[in-house]
Design an enzyme around this catalytic site. Structure first.
Site, PDB file in Angstrom:
ATOM      1  CE  LYS A 163       6.273  49.063  52.550  1.00 39.27           C
ATOM      2  NZ  LYS A 163       5.606  47.788  52.243  1.00 39.27           N
ATOM      3  CD  GLU A 210      12.425  39.550  49.466  1.00 39.22           C
ATOM      4  OE1 GLU A 210      13.665  39.526  49.652  1.00 39.22           O
ATOM      5  OE2 GLU A 210      11.796  40.593  49.214  1.00 39.22           O
ATOM      6  CE  LYS A 250      16.487  44.134  55.365  1.00 44.66           C
ATOM      7  NZ  LYS A 250      15.385  45.084  55.081  1.00 44.66           N
ATOM      8  CG  HIS A 303      28.516  28.780  24.739  1.00 39.43           C
ATOM      9  ND1 HIS A 303      29.112  27.850  23.928  1.00 39.43           N
ATOM     10  CD2 HIS A 303      27.743  29.551  23.911  1.00 39.43           C
ATOM     11  CE1 HIS A 303      28.744  28.041  22.666  1.00 39.43           C
ATOM     12  NE2 HIS A 303      27.908  29.072  22.636  1.00 39.43           N
ATOM     13  CD  GLU A 311      21.467  46.031  52.812  1.00 38.41           C
ATOM     14  OE1 GLU A 311      21.320  46.241  54.031  1.00 38.41           O
ATOM     15  OE2 GLU A 311      21.091  44.982  52.235  1.00 38.41           O
ATOM     16  N   GLY A 322       8.468  45.657  48.481  1.00 37.89           N
ATOM     17  CA  GLY A 322       9.613  46.073  47.687  1.00 37.89           C
ATOM     18  C   GLY A 322       9.708  45.397  46.336  1.00 37.89           C
ATOM     19  NE  ARG A 323       8.060  39.317  47.554  1.00 38.99           N
ATOM     20  CZ  ARG A 323       8.017  39.591  48.857  1.00 38.99           C
ATOM     21  NH1 ARG A 323       8.866  40.479  49.376  1.00 38.99           N
ATOM     22  NH2 ARG A 323       7.141  39.005  49.642  1.00 38.99           N
TER      23      ARG A 323
END
Length: 533
Positions: A202, A349, A499, A380, A208, A263-264
């Site tokens: 965005k 978030e 960040k 399990h 990264e 973003g989410r």
């Protein structure tokens, strides 16, 4: 210029009359068990379930009575959730800290093209569809989405769920980590000439993502044929389109995001470009339509039948008054194995905050810890803890009646496990039951306390439309809980702070100079890294 939105001051949650009533009510029922409630009330399921046209929402295995719901609905009213809901859909600037509207729901209002935002959305959708045809015609075989957080989790979830619907001859890959090992593992099996990269960021400053984009550019430049037209192998999705063009992405291959979409919440936006390329625009639009159907349900259904509202209020009850600070997401369909990670980001978030809208430190719990895995594998892994751990965990079981395969016997086994686990968590095994079966010295090891809370969401089938319903359901659940907590669910200052610190430390790794005020443990870690690299 617009006027800044005034931050409304509300009483702290703990001081609201309905919240205090819930505290008193929790003491009243603390010794009541689900086993007793079910035995005493054969109509409990009917009273505590809602059937949507596409799925069943069963919340009867919550430790609640009719009185519990009545007080929770009073909390809903006292927190003015309906007013905030109307502000969300009206486009008011409810993201107060960033002074922005929250407009992800507009992205899925496909039948409404009357407003400027809607026309802008449709223009981008047409460009995405045209680009998808171009990508196939030009012979690309692999799409690599470079993006972190919501720029990865949403598109990856959708593409993986419906991989059987993928366009023939195309594969999609997702790279998000700063660890170069991730992108290197992807690239080692690809051919530069037929690989397209989507830089999804965005801000177009995500470190990264840009590091991986540079890695991709270097990889492409090693191919003499591709090196002549590297730009052809990049597209971008961003709210900073000019920065993408400056980086080297052709303008016609840059797709805009809105500042008002976090973003989410961005899978519905151009961030879903990888979905359109891999699965086609019809699939993407069905995803949007399903989400829009849930928007309409959230807007119009009365609180007692409103599934996002119920899910949210039950979550508040379980965490704040019954001590369940952990939420397990348990999809019993392998296609949904990325869902727990997607919902983990969505909730933690959004609502992982300790300060309310007015800047006061919360004096009640914030959001729950969300984790999970796909059943029956999870059984399990960590189900022992769900059954006998000292800390209560609330679980969401998510199943699909009609699978994507024809093996009825195994699907019956899967569904029996899901329903049986929910029943076992609720019933438990009492000491007298174990003693009746086995008087051995280890009998108490087979006692299960039971009374463990769970919801069950059972879809008739899993389609792009019903997946849209499911994701929007949880979005609105998170929104309601944020309003009850009186926090801003649409910013993420902790992420931004992390960040900045990482960027600051990166310089220290290169120049080796100590930074004034840096703590001794940080200096030692940097020194050790430099010494042994």
């Amino acid at each position: 210029m617009h006027n800044p939105v005034a931050i409304p001051v509300r009483k702290p949650l703990s001081q609201l009359a309905s919240y205090q009533a819930l505290r008193a009510h929790a003491k009243e029922i603390k010794n009541r068990t689900l086993r007793e409630w079910f035995a005493q009330d054969p109509g409990r399921f009917t009273a505590f379930s809602v059937e949507h046209p596409e799925f069943l929402f069963d919340f009867s295995r919550n430790r609640i009575s009719g009185k519990t719901l009545d007080i929770l609905f009073s909390l809903f009213v006292e927190c003015e959730v309906e007013t905030w809901r109307d502000k969300l859909f009206a486009g008011d600037r409810i993201n107060l800290t960033e002074d922005r509207a929250v407009r992800h729901t507009v992205l899925r209002e496909l039948d409404d093209v009357s407003s400027g935002p809607a026309r802008s959305r449709d223009k981008v959708l047409r460009r995405m569809e045209d680009f998808a045809w171009q990508v196939r015609e030009e012979g690309f075989t692999d799409i690599v989405n470079l993006g972190a957080g919501g720029s990865r989790l949403g598109p990856m979830l959708v593409c993986d769920v419906f991989s059987d619907l993928a366009c023939q001859g195309l594969e999609v890959h997702f790279v998000s980590n700063a660890d170069a090992a991730e992108i290197n593992r992807v690239l080692q099996n690809l051919v530069p000439a037929t690989t397209l990269f989507i830089i999804t960021s965005k801000s177009f400053t995500t470190p990264e993502t840009l590091a991986n984009a540079e890695n991709a550019r270097n990889w492409l430049s090693g191919d003499d044929q591709v090196n002549k037209r590297i730009d052809r192998h990049f597209s971008a999705v961003t709210a900073r389109t000019e920065m993408a063009v400056s980086w080297g992405v052709p303008p016609q291959q840059v797709f805009p995001m809105w500042d008002s979409v976090g973003g989410r919440f961005s899978v519905w936006s151009a961030a879903g470009l990888s979905v359109v390329l891999y699965l086609g625009m019809p699939v993407f639009k069905e995803l949007l339509r399903g989400a829009n159907e849930m928007d309409e349900h959230f807007k119009t259904a009365p609180a007692k039948e409103n599934i996002p509202v119920l899910l949210a209020l039950l979550g508040i009850w379980n965490q704040h008054f019954l001590g369940a600070s952990v939420q397990a997401v348990l999809p019993y369909d392998t296609r949904l194995h990325h869902l727990p990670a997607y919902l983990q980001q969505l909730e933690m978030e959004s609502n992982g905050k300790c300060v309310d809208r007015s800047g006061r430190v919360l004096d009640v719990p914030g959001c729950t810890v969300v984790f999970g895995d796909v059943g029956t594998s999870a059984q399990h892994g960590f189900f022992q803890f769900l059954h006998q751990g000292r800390e209560p965990v609330s679980s969401d079981f998510i199943g699909v009646v009609r699978p994507a395969h024809a093996n009825r016997r195994q699907h019956d086994m899967l569904m029996a496990n899901m329903i049986g686990q929910a029943e076992a968590l609720m019933l438990g095994r009492m000491p007298e039951e174990v003693q009746a079966e086995d008087n051995g010295q280890h009998a108490m090891h087979r006692v299960f306390p039971g009374n463990r809370t769970s919801n069950m969401i059972l879809f008739r089938e899993l389609t792009p439309r019903t997946l849209g319903l499911l994701l929007a359901l949880y979005e609105h659940k998170v929104f309601v809980q944020g309003i009850v907590l009186d926090i801003n669910s649409f910013d993420q200052p902790g992420v931004e702070f992390g960040k900045r610190l990482a960027h600051h430390l990166l310089d220290g790794l290169h120049d080796g100079e100590a930074v004034p005020g840096q703590d001794c443990a940080t200096r030692a870690a940097l020194d050790y890294y430099r010494k042994h690299f």
